[in-house]
Design an enzyme around this catalytic site. Structure first.
Site, PDB file in Angstrom:
ATOM      1  N   LYS A  47       0.847  -1.204   0.000  1.00  0.00           N
ATOM      2  CA  LYS A  47       0.000   0.000   0.000  1.00  0.00           C
ATOM      3  C   LYS A  47       0.885   1.258   0.000  1.00  0.00           C
ATOM      4  O   LYS A  47       2.072   1.185   0.345  1.00  0.00           O
ATOM      5  CB  LYS A  47      -0.901  -0.018   1.241  1.00  0.00           C
ATOM      6  N   TYR A 274      14.271  30.728   7.360  1.00  0.00           N
ATOM      7  CA  TYR A 274      13.056  31.450   7.749  1.00  0.00           C
ATOM      8  C   TYR A 274      12.968  31.609   9.259  1.00  0.00           C
ATOM      9  O   TYR A 274      13.366  30.715  10.015  1.00  0.00           O
ATOM     10  CB  TYR A 274      11.815  30.664   7.312  1.00  0.00           C
TER      11      TYR A 274
END
Ligand SMILES: *Cc1c(COP(=O)(O)O)cnc(C)c1O
Length: 403
Positions: A47, A274
């Site tokens: 999956k 940042y």
């Protein structure tokens, strides 16, 4: 357009990639096969794009090493496997909407069913198509997710067993805690599963394939192996936890690499990244990596490290969507476009998914499935013709897209 695409195949599109060692994957499957009791069927859970490692590639290697069943969670994941030419049994976990059933039957998928209504709808679609659909009934023994409660399951099993168009081939459940030291709840769940099997025995209901274990259960709960195990993480060379049993020579399959895009000196008091999360104390030499949280690298601040020239380089500041900065002051030999490892091995040092998980405060499963599709997958150590044999070519394409 197609010529641009073909040029891109020869030229890496960016200096950052997710490398998948299919040789190691193959060897892990062989080691697991040898470790497992003979007769135990291996179900390979692929999956979420094979936990980010490439569903088609992982599935092919699993099948080449004796896996008997592939398991996925969504219909389009099953479609991808079928379209790649895989004809082996594929089981869909979870519950299906009625609108999905026709395609499930046409693709000859095996269905997990935990609700009587899904079974009824599947029976009527299969009957109208004149087909037989294989189903595995999901029992909730304590996960509290999909499945019918174990002490109410017998009646549903009997009615599904009698429904036209359905072949009741499997019975399964799922552990909520199999990889921790405390196995008491896993043992409780196994007991509940067994009590249902006892009830079935009394009424003469036999089911061919009974399965309960994920990777943690496979490793630590041999009494719960039954006929098959469903393993996703372990074949990738990652253990579900620090405490579960080790099998020697299992090796990690996936790594994430990039290169130093910029190497530069910064001055005392300069800021990096940042939010002014880093300010240098003295002169530093830093590197800029062209990869960030938009690629799935955990969004960390002044935490963790990467490997450069076989040494650890600390991550500084807050990483951004497409870039991450590291301190190279202790690695003077590092130079621009040198290879950098974010997950995996370099020299004698390794950064494991568990390390990255600890920096972010999550689990290894989330770390490995977080690597985004914009990060190209590079498959190494495999014989291409071996994969070609396993993979029937899709009709219109001549080339196999390996990367
Ligand atoms: C994901 C999943 C597995 C595989 O678990 P691993 O710990 O990766 O081996 C098995 N069973 C079910 C129902 C799952 O959802």
């Amino acid at each position: 357009m197609s010529s641009i695409r073909s040029q891109l195949r020869d030229c890496p599109t960016r200096p950052a990639w997710f490398e998948v060692d299919l040789g190691r994957l193959s060897s892990n499957f062989r080691i697991i096969r040898e470790d497992a009791p003979s007769g135990l069927e291996i179900g390979s859970v692929v999956k979420d794009n094979g936990y980010g490692h490439g569903a088609v590639e992982v599935a092919n290697v699993a099948l080449a090493n004796g896996a008997g069943l592939l398991l996925v969670s969504n219909l389009d994941e099953a479609v991808e496997l079928r379209e790649s030419g895989i004809v082996a049994p594929i089981m869909l976990m979870g519950e299906r909407m009625e609108t999905e059933l026709r395609l499930c039957i046409e693709l000859n998928l095996t269905l997990a069913v935990g609700e009587l209504d899904t079974a009824k709808a599947a029976s009527s679609v299969a009957t109208s198509l004149g087909k037989l659909l294989s189903v595995h009934v999901k029992v909730d023994t304590g996960m509290g997710r999909y499945g019918i409660r174990w002490d109410r399951a017998l009646g549903m099993l009997q009615s599904i067993g009698a429904m036209p168009g359905l072949s009741l081939d499997g019975l399964f459940s799922h552990f909520s805690m199999s990889d921790e030291l405390d196995k008491s709840f896993a043992i409780e769940q196994t007991g509940r599963f067994r009590s249902l099997l006892d009830e079935m025995k009394k009424v003469g209901l036999k089911i061919r394939c009974r399965h309960l274990c994920n990777s943690g259960g496979f490793l630590d709960l041999p009494e719960a192996h039954f006929d098959m195990v469903r393993i996703g993480l372990l074949p990738l060379g990652i253990y579900p936890s620090k405490v579960c049993r080790r099998i020697s020579n299992i090796q990690p399959v996936g790594s994430v690499k990039t290169r130093l895009a910029v190497v530069k000196n910064i001055h005392n008091g300069d800021n990096v990244g940042y939010g002014l999360r880093y300010q240098s104390l003295g002169k530093r030499r830093i590197g800029v990596l062209p990869i960030g949280y938009g690629d799935g690298y955990p969004r960390v601040r002044n935490q963790g490290h990467v490997l450069v020239c076989g040494k650890r380089a600390p991550v500084i500041g807050a990483n951004s969507m497409d870039s991450t900065m590291v301190d190279l002051s202790a690695i003077p030999e590092a130079s621009v476009w040198d290879e950098v490892v974010l997950m995996g091995e370099q020299g004698d040092i390794e950064i494991t998914p568990h390390d990255l998980a600890a920096w972010k405060g999550t689990v290894s499963y989330e770390v490995i499935t977080a690597w985004r599709s914009r990060l190209p997958r590079l498959f190494i150590n495999f014989k291409e013709d071996k994969l070609k044999v396993l993979r029937k070519l899709p009709e219109k394409t001549k080339e196999i897209p390996i990367i």
